[in-house]
Design a protein around this motif. Structure first.
Motif, short mmCIF file in Angstrom:
data_model
loop_
_atom_site.label_atom_id
_atom_site.label_comp_id
_atom_site.label_asym_id
_atom_site.label_seq_id
_atom_site.Cartn_x
_atom_site.Cartn_y
_atom_site.Cartn_z
N ALA A 19 0.77 -1.29 0.19
CA ALA A 19 -0.38 0.07 -0.12
C ALA A 19 0.93 0.78 -0.11
O ALA A 19 0.40 1.80 -0.74
CB ALA A 19 -1.00 0.17 0.73
N LYS A 20 1.55 1.64 1.18
CA LYS A 20 3.38 2.49 0.50
C LYS A 20 3.55 2.58 -0.41
O LYS A 20 3.74 3.77 -1.04
CB LYS A 20 3.91 1.88 1.87
N CYS A 79 2.16 2.09 -3.12
CA CYS A 79 1.30 2.25 -4.48
C CYS A 79 0.68 3.92 -4.62
O CYS A 79 0.73 4.20 -3.77
CB CYS A 79 -0.30 1.06 -4.52
N ASN A 128 -2.92 5.06 -4.80
CA ASN A 128 -3.51 4.42 -3.62
C ASN A 128 -4.56 3.50 -3.05
O ASN A 128 -6.06 2.83 -3.27
CB ASN A 128 -3.97 6.00 -2.40
N ARG A 149 -6.05 -0.33 0.51
CA ARG A 149 -5.51 0.27 1.39
C ARG A 149 -5.95 -1.04 3.01
O ARG A 149 -6.42 -2.78 2.66
CB ARG A 149 -6.61 1.07 1.34
N LYS A 150 -5.71 -0.77 3.84
CA LYS A 150 -5.97 -2.09 4.87
C LYS A 150 -7.34 -1.61 5.46
O LYS A 150 -7.38 -0.30 6.13
CB LYS A 150 -4.70 -1.55 6.00
N THR A 151 -7.85 -1.94 5.39
CA THR A 151 -8.88 -2.43 6.15
C THR A 151 -9.06 -2.81 7.94
O THR A 151 -8.04 -2.98 8.74
CB THR A 151 -10.38 -3.06 5.93
N VAL A 205 -6.04 -6.53 3.94
CA VAL A 205 -5.31 -5.62 3.21
C VAL A 205 -6.55 -5.82 1.41
O VAL A 205 -5.93 -6.47 0.62
CB VAL A 205 -4.30 -5.70 2.80
N ASP A 221 -8.24 -1.78 -4.33
CA ASP A 221 -9.34 -1.48 -5.31
C ASP A 221 -9.00 -1.83 -6.88
O ASP A 221 -8.17 -1.21 -7.94
CB ASP A 221 -9.46 -0.03 -5.15
N CYS A 244 3.71 -2.37 -5.77
CA CYS A 244 2.95 -3.32 -4.90
C CYS A 244 4.36 -4.60 -4.68
O CYS A 244 4.38 -5.32 -3.85
CB CYS A 244 1.78 -3.26 -4.64
N LYS A 283 6.41 7.90 0.44
CA LYS A 283 4.86 8.47 0.63
C LYS A 283 5.01 8.87 1.31
O LYS A 283 3.84 10.28 1.38
CB LYS A 283 4.17 7.09 0.79
#
Ligand code: SF4
Ligand code: SF4
Ligand code: SF4
Length: 269
Positions: free
Chosen positions: A84-85, A87, A90, A93-95, A100, A103, A113, A226
């Motif tokens: 995620a960092k 990408c 963005n 993402r971590k929920t 993880v 989208d 990634c 990031k």
């Protein structure tokens, strides 16, 4: 706030039946892959855009004793996910549950990634130009269901539940098997270079036997990109963004070097 969840794979219970792989493919609607016979029981060589969950098998002889070691391998759902960092869109993402997720609408298939993941998990689909990986069945979790792989394991080698409960279970099981497996240890339970993981293991031997890095790390260069370079570039305008992009190329090269130096093993290699 959603409850933090985790998955626990107890390799001492795994029979290598691969039902979890089938369940994953079925729930994720992924096609089968043709795999050549290489003289051993390993099916797929690694994760791929069509295989998000893989049972890896190692054959070894130690002190005249033959061992078959199985491990369930997929995204580790790191507490601090480097994917995620790294990408630029963005798209990852971590929920709140700890999964993880990707989208696909935002993903441009750049592969950063994959380059930055310490476990070499994401695989870019060359046809769709989208990254792919396990999302811990986030859709099932949101609806109070168990991930498909855990649901199907009749050997009770996969458990899924509240992270605190999984940690308690992991310690208790480790205690139970220490007599039979003196080198048994937990993996991902304690904080490590990626903050710990939401995919945790009870291993009967060292992580290296299972192809896991002993000390997975998120590269500092990614944090630099990031958290500092990219936001600064956006504040300062297009020229700065171009400069920042150059800096990112540099951080990416550093990340790759870092991974090679620690002997990171890639399923894509
Ligand atoms: S379904 Fe369970 S026992 Fe079978 S391979 Fe997967 S984790 Fe191992
Ligand atoms: S294992 Fe790799 S893809 Fe999965 S969350 Fe961690 S960094 Fe991201
Ligand atoms: S959590 Fe879902 S996507 Fe991940 S390995 Fe299990 S079945 Fe596959």
């Amino acid at each position: 706030m959603a409850t933090e969840m985790a998955m626990l794979h107890d390799v001492s219970r795994c029979t290598g039946c691969r039902a979890c792989m089938v369940a994953c493919k079925q729930w994720k609607d992924l096609p089968a892959e043709s795999t050549p016979f290489d003289g051993n029981f390993q099916s797929h060589k690694g994760l791929s855009p069509k295989t998000y969950n893989l049972i890896k098998m190692t054959e070894r002889t130690e002190n005249d004793t033959f061992h078959w070691d199985f491990i369930k391998f997929q995204c580790m759902h790191c507490a601090h996910p480097a994917c995620a960092k790294g990408c630029p869109q963005n798209a990852l993402r971590k929920t709140e549950s700890g999964a993880v997720v990707l989208d696909k609408e935002k993903c441009i298939g750049c592969g950063y990634c994959a380059d930055n993941c310490p476990f070499d998990v994401p695989k870019v689909d060359e046809q769709t130009h989208k990254s792919t990986k396990c999302d811990l069945c986030a859709d099932r979790i949101e609806n109070g269901m168990t991930p498909a792989c855990a649901q199907t394991c009749t050997a009770r080698a996969i458990d899924f539940g509240k992270k605190d409960d999984m940690i308690t279970l992991a310690h208790s099981r480790l205690n139970d098997i220490k007599g039979s497996f003196p080198n048994a240890q937990l993996y991902g339970v304690d904080k490590n270079g990626v903050g710990g993981t939401h995919m945790m293991y009870i291993l009967t031997d060292s992580p290296a036997i299972y192809g896991l890095p002993a000390d997975p790390k998120t590269n500092d260069a990614i944090d630099l990109w990031k958290d500092i370079i990219r936001p600064a570039g956006q504040l300062m305008g297009v020229g700065a963004i171009v400069g920042a992009a150059g800096a990112y190329a540099l951080t990416k090269a550093i990340a790759k070097k870092h991974k090679n130096e620690k002997g990171g093993k890639s399923d894509a290699d």
